[in-house]
Write a protein that holds these residues in place. Structure first.
Motif, PDB file in Angstrom:
ATOM      1  N   VAL A 147       6.409  -6.591 -21.566  1.00  0.00           N
ATOM      2  CA  VAL A 147       5.286  -5.788 -21.117  1.00  0.00           C
ATOM      3  C   VAL A 147       5.305  -5.810 -19.590  1.00  0.00           C
ATOM      4  CG1 VAL A 147       2.782  -5.493 -21.088  1.00  0.00           C
ATOM      5  CG2 VAL A 147       3.923  -6.318 -23.165  1.00  0.00           C
ATOM      6  N   ILE A 148       5.390  -4.643 -18.985  1.00  0.00           N
ATOM      7  CA  ILE A 148       5.452  -4.530 -17.532  1.00  0.00           C
ATOM      8  C   ILE A 148       4.160  -3.872 -17.043  1.00  0.00           C
ATOM      9  CG2 ILE A 148       6.773  -3.710 -15.555  1.00  0.00           C
ATOM     10  CD1 ILE A 148       8.315  -5.643 -17.415  1.00  0.00           C
ATOM     11  N   ASP A 149       3.369  -4.618 -16.299  1.00  0.00           N
ATOM     12  CA  ASP A 149       2.079  -4.136 -15.802  1.00  0.00           C
ATOM     13  C   ASP A 149       2.233  -3.800 -14.319  1.00  0.00           C
ATOM     14  OD1 ASP A 149      -0.531  -3.695 -14.985  1.00  0.00           O
ATOM     15  OD2 ASP A 149      -1.364  -5.334 -16.161  1.00  0.00           O
ATOM     16  N   ILE A 150       2.359  -2.497 -14.014  1.00  0.00           N
ATOM     17  CA  ILE A 150       2.516  -2.068 -12.621  1.00  0.00           C
ATOM     18  C   ILE A 150       1.148  -1.627 -12.109  1.00  0.00           C
ATOM     19  CG2 ILE A 150       3.801  -0.633 -11.006  1.00  0.00           C
ATOM     20  CD1 ILE A 150       5.878  -0.173 -13.198  1.00  0.00           C
ATOM     21  N   GLY A 151       0.531  -2.489 -11.335  1.00  0.00           N
ATOM     22  CA  GLY A 151      -0.785  -2.200 -10.810  1.00  0.00           C
ATOM     23  C   GLY A 151      -0.715  -1.676  -9.389  1.00  0.00           C
ATOM     24  N   GLY A 152      -1.829  -1.748  -8.698  1.00  0.00           N
ATOM     25  CA  GLY A 152      -1.868  -1.257  -7.334  1.00  0.00           C
ATOM     26  C   GLY A 152      -1.092  -2.121  -6.363  1.00  0.00           C
ATOM     27  N   GLY A 153      -1.125  -3.437  -6.578  1.00  0.00           N
ATOM     28  CA  GLY A 153      -0.492  -4.326  -5.618  1.00  0.00           C
ATOM     29  C   GLY A 153       0.718  -5.075  -6.119  1.00  0.00           C
ATOM     30  N   THR A 154       0.769  -5.313  -7.436  1.00  0.00           N
ATOM     31  CA  THR A 154       1.840  -6.140  -7.975  1.00  0.00           C
ATOM     32  C   THR A 154       2.382  -5.580  -9.281  1.00  0.00           C
ATOM     33  OG1 THR A 154       0.328  -7.544  -9.254  1.00  0.00           O
ATOM     34  CG2 THR A 154       0.811  -8.229  -6.981  1.00  0.00           C
ATOM     35  N   THR A 155       3.561  -6.086  -9.652  1.00  0.00           N
ATOM     36  CA  THR A 155       4.153  -5.789 -10.957  1.00  0.00           C
ATOM     37  C   THR A 155       4.223  -7.085 -11.747  1.00  0.00           C
ATOM     38  OG1 THR A 155       5.476  -3.913 -10.179  1.00  0.00           O
ATOM     39  CG2 THR A 155       6.249  -5.042 -12.153  1.00  0.00           C
ATOM     40  N   GLY A 156       3.527  -7.101 -12.881  1.00  0.00           N
ATOM     41  CA  GLY A 156       3.529  -8.284 -13.737  1.00  0.00           C
ATOM     42  C   GLY A 156       4.504  -8.111 -14.878  1.00  0.00           C
ATOM     43  N   PHE A 178       3.924   2.732  -3.397  1.00  0.00           N
ATOM     44  CA  PHE A 178       4.143   4.144  -3.701  1.00  0.00           C
ATOM     45  C   PHE A 178       3.385   5.007  -2.690  1.00  0.00           C
ATOM     46  CE2 PHE A 178       5.781   4.362  -8.266  1.00  0.00           C
ATOM     47  CZ  PHE A 178       6.185   3.031  -8.290  1.00  0.00           C
ATOM     48  N   SER A 179       2.148   4.624  -2.418  1.00  0.00           N
ATOM     49  CA  SER A 179       1.318   5.389  -1.479  1.00  0.00           C
ATOM     50  C   SER A 179       1.882   5.340  -0.067  1.00  0.00           C
ATOM     51  CB  SER A 179      -0.119   4.859  -1.495  1.00  0.00           C
ATOM     52  OG  SER A 179      -0.696   5.008  -2.771  1.00  0.00           O
ATOM     53  N   LEU A 180       2.433   4.193   0.327  1.00  0.00           N
ATOM     54  CA  LEU A 180       3.036   4.071   1.658  1.00  0.00           C
ATOM     55  C   LEU A 180       4.237   4.998   1.796  1.00  0.00           C
ATOM     56  CD1 LEU A 180       2.844   0.195   2.142  1.00  0.00           C
ATOM     57  CD2 LEU A 180       1.628   1.914   3.499  1.00  0.00           C
ATOM     58  N   VAL A 181       5.033   5.119   0.748  1.00  0.00           N
ATOM     59  CA  VAL A 181       6.196   6.013   0.776  1.00  0.00           C
ATOM     60  C   VAL A 181       5.735   7.467   0.898  1.00  0.00           C
ATOM     61  CG1 VAL A 181       8.112   6.921  -0.595  1.00  0.00           C
ATOM     62  CG2 VAL A 181       7.737   4.456  -0.455  1.00  0.00           C
ATOM     63  N   VAL A 182       4.710   7.841   0.125  1.00  0.00           N
ATOM     64  CA  VAL A 182       4.177   9.212   0.197  1.00  0.00           C
ATOM     65  C   VAL A 182       3.609   9.476   1.590  1.00  0.00           C
ATOM     66  CG1 VAL A 182       2.434  10.798  -0.707  1.00  0.00           C
ATOM     67  CG2 VAL A 182       3.691   9.306  -2.276  1.00  0.00           C
ATOM     68  N   SER A 183       2.914   8.488   2.141  1.00  0.00           N
ATOM     69  CA  SER A 183       2.339   8.621   3.488  1.00  0.00           C
ATOM     70  C   SER A 183       3.427   8.896   4.520  1.00  0.00           C
ATOM     71  CB  SER A 183       1.573   7.343   3.854  1.00  0.00           C
ATOM     72  OG  SER A 183       1.118   7.389   5.185  1.00  0.00           O
ATOM     73  N   GLY A 184       4.524   8.142   4.441  1.00  0.00           N
ATOM     74  CA  GLY A 184       5.620   8.322   5.388  1.00  0.00           C
ATOM     75  C   GLY A 184       6.352   9.637   5.197  1.00  0.00           C
ATOM     76  N   ALA A 185       6.541  10.024   3.936  1.00  0.00           N
ATOM     77  CA  ALA A 185       7.305  11.245   3.646  1.00  0.00           C
ATOM     78  C   ALA A 185       6.547  12.510   4.028  1.00  0.00           C
ATOM     79  CB  ALA A 185       7.653  11.284   2.160  1.00  0.00           C
ATOM     80  N   SER A 189      -2.218  10.197   6.141  1.00  0.00           N
ATOM     81  CA  SER A 189      -2.831   8.883   6.214  1.00  0.00           C
ATOM     82  C   SER A 189      -2.621   8.189   4.873  1.00  0.00           C
ATOM     83  CB  SER A 189      -4.336   8.996   6.493  1.00  0.00           C
ATOM     84  OG  SER A 189      -5.002   9.578   5.381  1.00  0.00           O
ATOM     85  N   PHE A 190      -2.750   6.878   4.863  1.00  0.00           N
ATOM     86  CA  PHE A 190      -2.579   6.144   3.604  1.00  0.00           C
ATOM     87  C   PHE A 190      -3.579   6.634   2.562  1.00  0.00           C
ATOM     88  CE2 PHE A 190      -3.759   2.760   0.679  1.00  0.00           C
ATOM     89  CZ  PHE A 190      -2.516   2.372   0.190  1.00  0.00           C
ATOM     90  N   GLU A 191      -4.820   6.842   2.980  1.00  0.00           N
ATOM     91  CA  GLU A 191      -5.871   7.265   2.054  1.00  0.00           C
ATOM     92  C   GLU A 191      -5.552   8.631   1.454  1.00  0.00           C
ATOM     93  OE1 GLU A 191      -6.383   6.061   5.080  1.00  0.00           O
ATOM     94  OE2 GLU A 191      -7.174   4.081   4.485  1.00  0.00           O
TER      95      GLU A 191
END
Length: 281
Positions: A147-156, A178-185, A189-191
């Motif tokens: 079970v892979i839990d991909i949350g906002g900050g971590t992957t469990g 993911f958001s940081l990559v979209v922000s850069g591309a 802003s991050f938001e």
């Protein structure tokens, strides 16, 4: 129908029922209500089940009180959980007493106390505290696999054999990245990038942009399942809502990968399914 299909059918129906009661709560005469409190990096979700562990109500709110699996705004977390609790109580016409919660795997000594205190300070009696992927499997019912839990900050990561968890781990890669990559591309802003990423209509366009990050997550999964006989991966967590993420992970790991209906709600429902009336002191 195969056992695998039946398993996924149970989870998908549970999620569908939960989505329905978020909009239209079921007001009844249940003797007990069990609540799952999921303190995520991006969202706080409360899932409420009746005495027969069927969804009757739920609520969620975007929040920034948790970062990388750790509570960073204790007062804010208590306030939001209390407000969501009161919102559901008003709809059901009853008090919610019992709740369970979950933490990222491997962080018991770091943040379990904070999450326990948040839930109790919001007015709940805490009855269970378990790691997130294990909680998710209460809804998934996986016997063998990961079970892979991909949350906002971590992957469990949680590996199961014969229905028992035999290995857990947590890595600091998730939706924030993911958001940081979209922000850069896109020069946002991050938001703005975070909001853009959540819009399903943008997913087809974003998938090639986010593919390198998804492949990094795939490498994390490979590193942790190496040495275990894992033939099946189930994805949960809000970040897994990205359309097509399961195909990339399956291609990179070579392991059959399943994504249930709306993976954001699997863990809170699993937490609620683990709730009892045995209060933790």
């Amino acid at each position: 129908m195969s056992e695998k299909s039946l398993t996924f059918e149970y989870c998908d129906k549970l999620v569908q029922d939960f989505e329905d009661v978020i909009e239209r709560p079921i007001v009844g005469n249940s003797s007990t209500y069990y609540t799952g409190v999921d303190l995520g990096t991006a969202y706080i979700v409360l899932a409420v089940l009746d005495e027969n562990y069927r969804p009757v109500a739920g609520a969620y709110r975007n929040a920034s009180v948790v970062r990388d699996g750790m509570v960073v705004d204790y007062i804010g977390a208590v306030r939001i959980v209390r407000e969501l609790k009161q919102e559901i109580e008003e709809k059901l016409g009853t008090e919610l007493i019992y709740a369970a919660a979950a933490i990222p795997p491997g962080t018991e000594g770091l943040d379990s106390g904070a999450i326990k205190n948040v839930v109790q300070s919001a007015g709940f009696e805490l009855t269970n505290l378990l790691d997130e992927p294990t909680a998710a499997n209460e809804a998934l019912k996986i016997q063998n696999g990961a079970v892979i839990d991909i949350g906002g900050g971590t992957t469990g990561i949680s590996i199961l054999k014969d229905g028992k968890v035999i290995y857990v781990a947590d890595e600091p890669t998730g939706g924030t990245h993911f958001s940081l990559v979209v922000s850069g591309a896109y020069g946002m802003s991050f938001e703005a990038a975070d909001s853009y990423k959540r819009d399903y209509s943008n997913h087809k366009e974003l998938l090639p942009v986010l593919k390198p990050v998804v492949e990094k997550v795939s490498s994390i999964i490979n590193n942790h399942v190496n040495g275990y006989d894992v033939k099946e991966i189930s994805l949960v967590g809000g970040t897994c809502c990205l359309e097509g993420i399961e195909k990339i992970i399956e291609n990179k790991t070579g392991i059959y990968t399943h994504k249930p209906k709306n993976p954001m709600f699997v863990t809170p429902l699993g937490i609620a399914l683990s709730c009892t009336k045995e209060i933790i002191e």
